[in-house]
Design an enzyme around this catalytic site. Structure first.
Site, PDB file in Angstrom:
ATOM      1  N   LEU A  58       0.829  -1.204   0.000  1.00 28.40           N
ATOM      2  CA  LEU A  58       0.000   0.000   0.000  1.00 28.40           C
ATOM      3  C   LEU A  58       0.865   1.256   0.000  1.00 28.40           C
ATOM      4  O   LEU A  58       2.042   1.218   0.357  1.00 28.40           O
ATOM      5  CB  LEU A  58      -0.930  -0.030   1.214  1.00 28.40           C
ATOM      6  CG  LEU A  58      -1.832  -1.277   1.273  1.00 28.40           C
ATOM      7  CD1 LEU A  58      -2.370  -1.510   2.676  1.00 28.40           C
ATOM      8  CD2 LEU A  58      -2.972  -1.129   0.270  1.00 28.40           C
ATOM      9  N   PRO A  59       0.272   2.404  -0.380  1.00 27.78           N
ATOM     10  CA  PRO A  59       1.079   3.616  -0.590  1.00 27.78           C
ATOM     11  C   PRO A  59       1.646   4.284   0.659  1.00 27.78           C
ATOM     12  O   PRO A  59       2.718   4.878   0.599  1.00 27.78           O
ATOM     13  CB  PRO A  59       0.102   4.570  -1.304  1.00 27.78           C
ATOM     14  CG  PRO A  59      -0.987   3.713  -1.842  1.00 27.78           C
ATOM     15  CD  PRO A  59      -1.104   2.568  -0.892  1.00 27.78           C
ATOM     16  N   THR A  74       5.938   0.654   2.327  1.00 33.53           N
ATOM     17  CA  THR A  74       6.997   1.444   2.955  1.00 33.53           C
ATOM     18  C   THR A  74       6.348   2.388   3.954  1.00 33.53           C
ATOM     19  O   THR A  74       5.714   3.378   3.577  1.00 33.53           O
ATOM     20  CB  THR A  74       7.792   2.239   1.903  1.00 33.53           C
ATOM     21  OG1 THR A  74       8.401   1.331   0.984  1.00 33.53           O
ATOM     22  CG2 THR A  74       8.880   3.073   2.570  1.00 33.53           C
ATOM     23  N   LYS A 120      14.212   0.001   5.060  1.00 28.50           N
ATOM     24  CA  LYS A 120      13.665   0.533   3.808  1.00 28.50           C
ATOM     25  C   LYS A 120      13.745   2.052   3.734  1.00 28.50           C
ATOM     26  O   LYS A 120      14.150   2.610   2.705  1.00 28.50           O
ATOM     27  CB  LYS A 120      12.215   0.069   3.651  1.00 28.50           C
ATOM     28  CG  LYS A 120      11.473   0.693   2.474  1.00 28.50           C
ATOM     29  CD  LYS A 120      12.115   0.380   1.136  1.00 28.50           C
ATOM     30  CE  LYS A 120      11.269   0.931  -0.005  1.00 28.50           C
ATOM     31  NZ  LYS A 120      11.895   0.704  -1.321  1.00 28.50           N
ATOM     32  N   LYS A 134       7.129  11.119   0.154  1.00 29.91           N
ATOM     33  CA  LYS A 134       6.544  10.497   1.340  1.00 29.91           C
ATOM     34  C   LYS A 134       7.590   9.752   2.149  1.00 29.91           C
ATOM     35  O   LYS A 134       7.644   9.856   3.383  1.00 29.91           O
ATOM     36  CB  LYS A 134       5.421   9.548   0.903  1.00 29.91           C
ATOM     37  CG  LYS A 134       4.695   8.822   2.032  1.00 29.91           C
ATOM     38  CD  LYS A 134       5.254   7.416   2.304  1.00 29.91           C
ATOM     39  CE  LYS A 134       5.009   6.481   1.149  1.00 29.91           C
ATOM     40  NZ  LYS A 134       5.496   5.099   1.458  1.00 29.91           N
TER      41      LYS A 134
END
Length: 353
Positions: free
Chosen positions: A107-108, A140, A225, A300
């Site tokens: 997912l974003p 992430t 990450k 982001k």
């Protein structure tokens, strides 16, 4: 996870569900967890939530590997595509959980992950009882959110108990490699959570990628990450600036790239993902910066890195500078272009993207 002794019913479960058990001296040997460090498992049903640029390619590779899939995405057209392929689709994350032994999410952002897990029809909608024994989040997100979700998941109870195995497990397993690697099945997974569960899930990771790295406890995969993407963002800016300067001084981008890749400046941004159009084929810069890793996602991730650094009181001047550059890039209308478009927008004097 409760410590248990392996009983006859547990071994019958393993045989019935086609799970390969770990080596034991006898059926009364004590075990720390459901799987040992050298075990592997096959999963009867794999749920996948989030079928965007990355998730769809990861799910496709699982399908190619022969897994029985159950999928969900908020995009109706995407759901129809998978339904037409003969893949089972579900209307909500909770329905995916009810039909799966393991659920993978891609997912974003943290807010999307929290909605899928804790929303009114989320994975945890069933209260304290869960069907899947393993939840893997490849999004992430920040380490704190990963750790909080892991604690919540491990406090739940499995609907179908495996002998004395009562609690589900969560792994945070974000990926590196981008859309090209997701499509080719050559991603690298950075994984945090119980090591026994990581070992059990390796077959899944290697169906979607070329390698996986165990990073430690819950949240460590997410930490790895955001550190990786921080370095990647700064690297891309450095390579873009160097190539722009070289061109201004009369060196072609192709020639300077050869120099960089034969010298100490060699890096992924110069060698595998060059930001200058015409230097490399099959990268976003060769196709008007379409596809790839969107600038808004890089922005982001830099926000996540900056927030994590601030939480622990770490100075982060390069993170802050990169953060401002990608924020401006998005504000200028390029949030959906690949993050390597920073070269054209800021350094080449060409704003026509």
């Amino acid at each position: 996870m409760a410590v248990s002794r392996v009983g006859t019913s547990f071994m019958q479960y393993l045989r019935k569900s086609h799970v390969k058990p770990f080596a034991v001296e006898s059926e009364t040997s004590s075990i720390r967890r459901f799987f040992s460090a050298d075990s592997s498992a096959s999963f009867q049903s794999v749920g996948f939530i989030g079928l965007g640029n990355m998730g769809s390619r990861m799910a496709n590779n699982l399908i190619k590997a022969g897994y029985k899939m159950v999928v969900h995405d908020i995009n109706r057209n995407t759901m129809e595509k998978y339904s037409d392929m003969g893949v089972a689709t579900k209307e909500t994350p909770f329905e995916v959980a009810e039909a799966s032994d393991v659920v993978i999410t891609m997912l974003p952002s943290p807010s999307h992950v929290l909605e899928v897990y804790n929303g009114s029809h989320g994975l945890l909608h069933g209260g304290y009882h869960l069907r899947p024994w393993l939840l893997i989040d490849s999004s992430t997100i920040d380490p704190r959110t990963s750790r909080e979700l892991s604690a919540i998941v491990s406090s739940r109870i499995l609907k179908e108990k495996r002998d004395s195995w009562e609690n589900p497990v969560m792994l945070d397993a974000p990926v590196s490699g981008g859309v090209l690697a997701a499509d080719a099945g050559t991603l690298t997974f950075m994984v945090g959570g119980p090591e026994e569960s990581y070992n059990a899930a390796k077959t899944l990771f290697l169906s979607m990628g070329k390698s996986s790295v165990y990073c430690g406890g819950a949240g460590n995969g997410s930490a790895a990450k955001i550190c990786n993407n921080l370095a990647m963002a700064v690297s891309m800016l450095g390579v873009s600036e160097a190539l722009a300067l070289g061109q201004s001084l009369g060196i072609s981008a192709k020639t300077l790239t050869k120099v960089l890749n034969s010298s100490s400046a060699r890096c992924w941004s110069s060698e595998s993902y060059n930001p200058v159009p015409g230097v490399m084929e099959k990268v976003p810069s060769a196709s008007d910066y379409d596809g790839g890793f969107a600038s808004k996602l890089m922005a982001k991730d830099l926000n996540l890195a900056a927030a994590s650094a601030s939480e622990i009181g770490l100075e982060h001047p390069l993170t802050s500078q990169a953060q401002e550059i990608y924020k401006k890039l998005c504000e200028d209308g390029y949030e959906n272009k690949d993050f390597s478009c920073v070269f054209r927008h800021f350094y080449s004097g060409d704003d026509e993207l």
